[in-house]
Scaffold this active site. Structure first.
Site, mmCIF file in Angstrom:
data_model
loop_
_atom_site.group_PDB
_atom_site.id
_atom_site.type_symbol
_atom_site.label_atom_id
_atom_site.label_comp_id
_atom_site.label_asym_id
_atom_site.label_seq_id
_atom_site.Cartn_x
_atom_site.Cartn_y
_atom_site.Cartn_z
ATOM 1 N N GLU A 383 0.824 -1.180 -0.200
ATOM 2 C CA GLU A 383 0.171 0.053 0.016
ATOM 3 C C GLU A 383 0.667 1.385 0.100
ATOM 4 O O GLU A 383 0.527 2.183 0.395
ATOM 5 C CB GLU A 383 -0.936 0.107 1.239
ATOM 6 C CG GLU A 383 -2.008 -1.169 1.087
ATOM 7 C CD GLU A 383 -3.189 -0.987 2.284
ATOM 8 O OE1 GLU A 383 -2.819 -0.248 3.263
ATOM 9 O OE2 GLU A 383 -4.282 -1.512 2.008
ATOM 10 N N GLU A 456 -6.487 -7.614 -0.844
ATOM 11 C CA GLU A 456 -7.357 -7.586 0.465
ATOM 12 C C GLU A 456 -8.631 -7.153 0.317
ATOM 13 O O GLU A 456 -8.820 -6.458 -0.854
ATOM 14 C CB GLU A 456 -6.571 -6.683 1.295
ATOM 15 C CG GLU A 456 -5.205 -7.109 1.904
ATOM 16 C CD GLU A 456 -4.479 -6.189 2.896
ATOM 17 O OE1 GLU A 456 -5.242 -5.303 3.673
ATOM 18 O OE2 GLU A 456 -3.302 -5.900 2.775
HETATM 19 C C1 GAL Z 1 -4.836 -2.774 4.879
HETATM 20 C C2 GAL Z 1 -3.283 -3.016 5.158
HETATM 21 C C3 GAL Z 1 -3.277 -4.353 5.957
HETATM 22 C C4 GAL Z 1 -4.532 -3.954 7.328
HETATM 23 C C5 GAL Z 1 -5.837 -4.011 6.717
HETATM 24 C C6 GAL Z 1 -6.797 -3.601 7.668
HETATM 25 O O1 GAL Z 1 -4.821 -1.448 4.363
HETATM 26 O O2 GAL Z 1 -2.760 -3.595 3.955
HETATM 27 O O3 GAL Z 1 -2.075 -4.497 6.554
HETATM 28 O O4 GAL Z 1 -3.964 -2.994 7.827
HETATM 29 O O5 GAL Z 1 -5.769 -2.540 5.861
HETATM 30 O O6 GAL Z 1 -8.007 -3.783 6.868
#
Ligand code: GAL
Length: 739
Positions: A383, A456
């Site tokens: 990110e 994710e």
């Molecule tokens: C994302 C991140 C993860 C975790 C997640 C929580 O932005 O890559 O490490 O923090 O959010 O939803």
């Protein structure tokens, strides 16, 4: 011939550091005897101060290398020290390393007196140093501290193999391999190199110069008749590379490898020519109390949970290279891996930090390039914003080291520069409303489609505790189902990796304020929430039957009471509902709404009675091919029946730090977890094991897990774990301690 020994026993530890500890004569007074893997500080389950483990500490080990090895080379390899270390022998500086997720090796030959005792001292810096990724800004996970993976010692000839990359491609079922070997030698030599694989042997003859880690690309060979590695049939081969000179063998380097063909295309991911939708979850490598410091068996168990309990075909090692044992297990069981470099959103402009990123890329790939399970290298800080210079370099480096795997870069920004082969997107658009996933081209800003993966989703959009209210647990599960469904319907998404597998400890800036991010489909003890069954139910019923109602079967837990609609996650063809033994209708998967899923949820819209009337014991019977294959019963009036105590493993090794998880569930008369029971449990051990964490715990929502580890008394014996409370009879688990 090489000798490789585990060097993780018989260490000494002190939770501070003074320069005088380096001196040979300073001894180990005030140090505690420990074994590795080791956490520099054990922490509480939650509500602790992460500053507690951000310390500089000291590890020592006394050892003697026999005189008969005085012409040999002695290396020490640390698989993981968080976050930086300086290594000394008998007061002399040997070397240092920065970066807590990749290994480091030191040649200690010039520092030891063969036949005499040497003292190895390691200064371990576990503070969040601004010169080392992932640090420099906030991060949503804890990195813990200590020498948290194994250490090995190698005794080698002065000419030895540092590393081998079995680079290959497959054409018409023939493996065309070009082994790349790295050799260190003290002098010029003519070497015979042989490779033994299966029942086949290959030979080369080469001249080498004196020098360290010389890269040699051996002439290509063709191998026929090998079986391919696949997720359903993870075929591995033992392979040995031997170097010899004038008939004396100098080194033999053993690896386990597998052969598979991978392609990341615009229309999907192909494994051995077959399109496979990548169904995955992200894994943090942390555990309660000891953070990262869990041994081989526990690392392997996580892979097993992901593959066999959650039915996944892929894991992303968010956000760093993980334990070699975990990756070995992924190879063995056929679980694909997306591995990435350490980091979280922040890119520093410090030169030392940026160099560390490049060194992480190199060390990750050189450590892991022979794992058939690894299908992609993540070479961009998770990110992070665009950084043309840095990410051009990480991509070039990855491709030059390993041209056989695609690179990926995982972002949360739209229209970021795509320097990788696969565009990775953390897509958190879904908030329970109509929009489920973003449009690929809107994300990339490109005028054409590219290989694209969702890396994710969910996570912070819907944090959910295992002991939350029924409404929330259902919504949590269904969001996972809805996104998986949508991803599988999109022709231009090769996979979807949810956030995340297990709850994890985090900084106070994130999570629920108690240092836990409750984003897992399982809790920190790897006990499932209902969302876990969204994934578990996608496997074929031939593999395992799964049937999980999304209800605790209580009349008044939901708003306005009742349990309708009752959603059942299952891979059965249909489910029959019986209340008080009376058969009612059969219900079928919701294929309309979940066309993308192999096994959609079943939604049962029945009125099951109300306050005091018509409510009774529930039985759900799952059918496959017309035959009842599973039945689950839920009582109208659940009461505390017993503590169900289950150990993952009943045999542990004494001669190394070995551990197993034990899960305690307080269950009702039909064996179901009592979801709102917070009950004090006392745990006692007899024999050569000890509990990791507190000996008195409370169940959290009816259950709790803990781990026991061997104490290192080298005896073969039986150990007993006893769990008792004031409401249930005591339960015992017997564990054999093996030599
Ligand atoms: C994302 C991140 C993860 C975790 C997640 C929580 O932005 O890559 O490490 O923090 O959010 O939803």
């Amino acid at each position: 011939m090489r000798i490789k020994r585990n060097f993780s026993n018989d260490w000494y530890y002190k939770a501070d550091f003074k320069e005088e500890y380096i001196l040979r004569d300073s001894g180990v007074k005030g140090f505690s005897p420990i074994r590795l893997p080791h956490a520099n500080k054990e922490v509480a389950y939650n509500y602790f101060d992460e500053k507690d483990y951000q310390i500089i500490s000291c590890y020592k080990k006394k050892f003697t290398i026999d005189n008969r090895f005085k012409d040999k080379i002695i290396l020490i390899e640390f698989e993981g020290v968080m976050t930086a270390c300086e290594v000394y022998i008998d007061g002399k500086f040997v070397g240092e390393h920065r970066g807590g997720y990749v290994p480091c090796t030191f040649d200690i030959t010039p520092f030891i007196d063969f036949g005499e005792e040497s003292i190895l001292t390691v200064k371990v810096d576990s503070t969040e140093r601004e010169d080392i990724p992932p640090f420099g800004n906030v991060i949503d996970y804890l990195t813990f501290g200590g020498i948290y993976r194994d250490v090995f010692i190698y005794i080698l000839e002065p000419t030895y193999i540092d590393n081998v990359f079995y680079r290959y491609e497959i054409e018409d079922d023939i493996v065309k391999m070009t082994p790349i070997v790295y050799i260190t030698s003290d002098e010029e030599k003519n070497l015979n190199i042989s490779l033994d694989l299966d029942d086949k042997s290959f030979e080369w003859n080469i001249d080498i110069e004196p020098g360290e880690k010389q890269k040699l690309e051996l002439s290509p060979i063709e191998i026929e008749g090998l079986k391919l590695w696949d997720i359903d049939n993870p075929m591995l081969y033992d392979v040995v590379m031997t170097i010899s000179c004038e008939d004396s063998v100098l080194d033999n380097y053993e690896s386990k490898i597998g052969f598979r063909e991978i392609r990341a295309e615009v229309d999907g991911f192909y494994l051995n020519g077959r399109k496979v939708f990548l169904r995955g979850l992200n894994r943090h490598q942390s555990y309660p109390y000891v953070g990262y410091a869990m041994p081989k068996r526990v690392q392997e168990k996580d892979a097993d949970i992901l593959k066999y309990e959650l039915g996944l075909n892929l894991v992303r090692t968010s956000h760093y290279p993980q334990s070699p044992y975990f990756l070995d297990r992924c190879d063995e069981i056929g679980l694909l891996v997306l591995e990435e470099i350490p980091g979280w959103q922040h890119v520093s402009d410090r030169e030392d930090w940026r160099n560390c990123v490049l060194s992480d890329v190199e060390k990750m790939i050189k450590r892991d390039w022979n794992h058939p399970s690894i299908i992609m290298w993540g070479v961009r800080i998770n990110e992070s914003g665009d950084d043309h210079e840095l990410y051009t370099k990480t991509n070039e480096l990855a491709r030059s080291l390993d041209p056989t795997r695609p690179t990926t870069g995982i972002r949360c920004l739209e229209k970021s520069e795509m320097l990788e082969d696969v565009y990775g997107m953390n897509d958190f658009i879904h908030d329970g409303g109509e929009i489920v996933l973003r449009d690929q081209q809107k994300v990339t800003g490109l005028d054409h489609k590219v290989p694209y993966i969702v890396t994710e989703y969910n996570g912070h959009m819907f944090p959910t505790k295992r002991f939350d209210n029924e409404h929330r647990l259902i919504e949590h599960a269904l969001r996972h189902a809805v996104i998986q469904n949508e991803a599988q319907l999109r022709e231009d998404i090769m996979g979807a990796i949810g956030w995340c597998a297990f709850d994890y400890n985090t900084h106070c800036d994130f999570g629920s304020g108690d240092r836990i991010c409750y984003h897992g489909v399982m809790d920190m003890f790897r006990i499932p929430k209902w969302a876990a069954y969204v994934y578990a139910s996608q496997v074929s019923p031939k593999e395992r039957i799964v049937l999980q109602p999304l209800s605790h079967w209580s009349v008044g837990d939901r708003n306005q009471g009742g349990v309708s609609p009752l959603v059942v996650l299952t891979n059965c063809d249909c489910v029959e509902v019986r209340v008080e033994g009376k058969g009612r209708e059969k219900f079928y998967p919701d294929i309309e709404d979940y066309r993308g899923l192999a096994h959609p949820p079943i939604t049962i819209n029945l009125k099951f009675g109300e306050w005091g009337v018509g409510w009774g014991d529930l039985e759900l019977v799952g059918y496959v091919d017309g035959t009842p294959v599973i039945s689950k019963r839920y009582p109208k009036n659940p009461y505390v029946y017993k503590i169900d105590v289950q150990a993952d493993h009943k045999k542990l090794y004494a001669d190394r730090l070995d551990a197993t998880r034990i899960v305690c569930k307080v269950v009702d008369q039909y064996g179901n977890l009592l979801p709102y029971l917070n009950q004090v449990l006392h745990i006692e051990t007899e024999g050569d094991i000890e509990i990791i964490g507190p000996k008195t715990v409370s169940t959290i929502g009816g259950c709790i897990g803990f781990w026991v580890r061997t104490t290192g008394e080298n005896t073969s014996s039986e150990a007993v774990v006893t769990v008792y409370s004031d409401r249930c009879k005591e339960e015992r688990v017997f564990i054999e301690i093996m030599d």
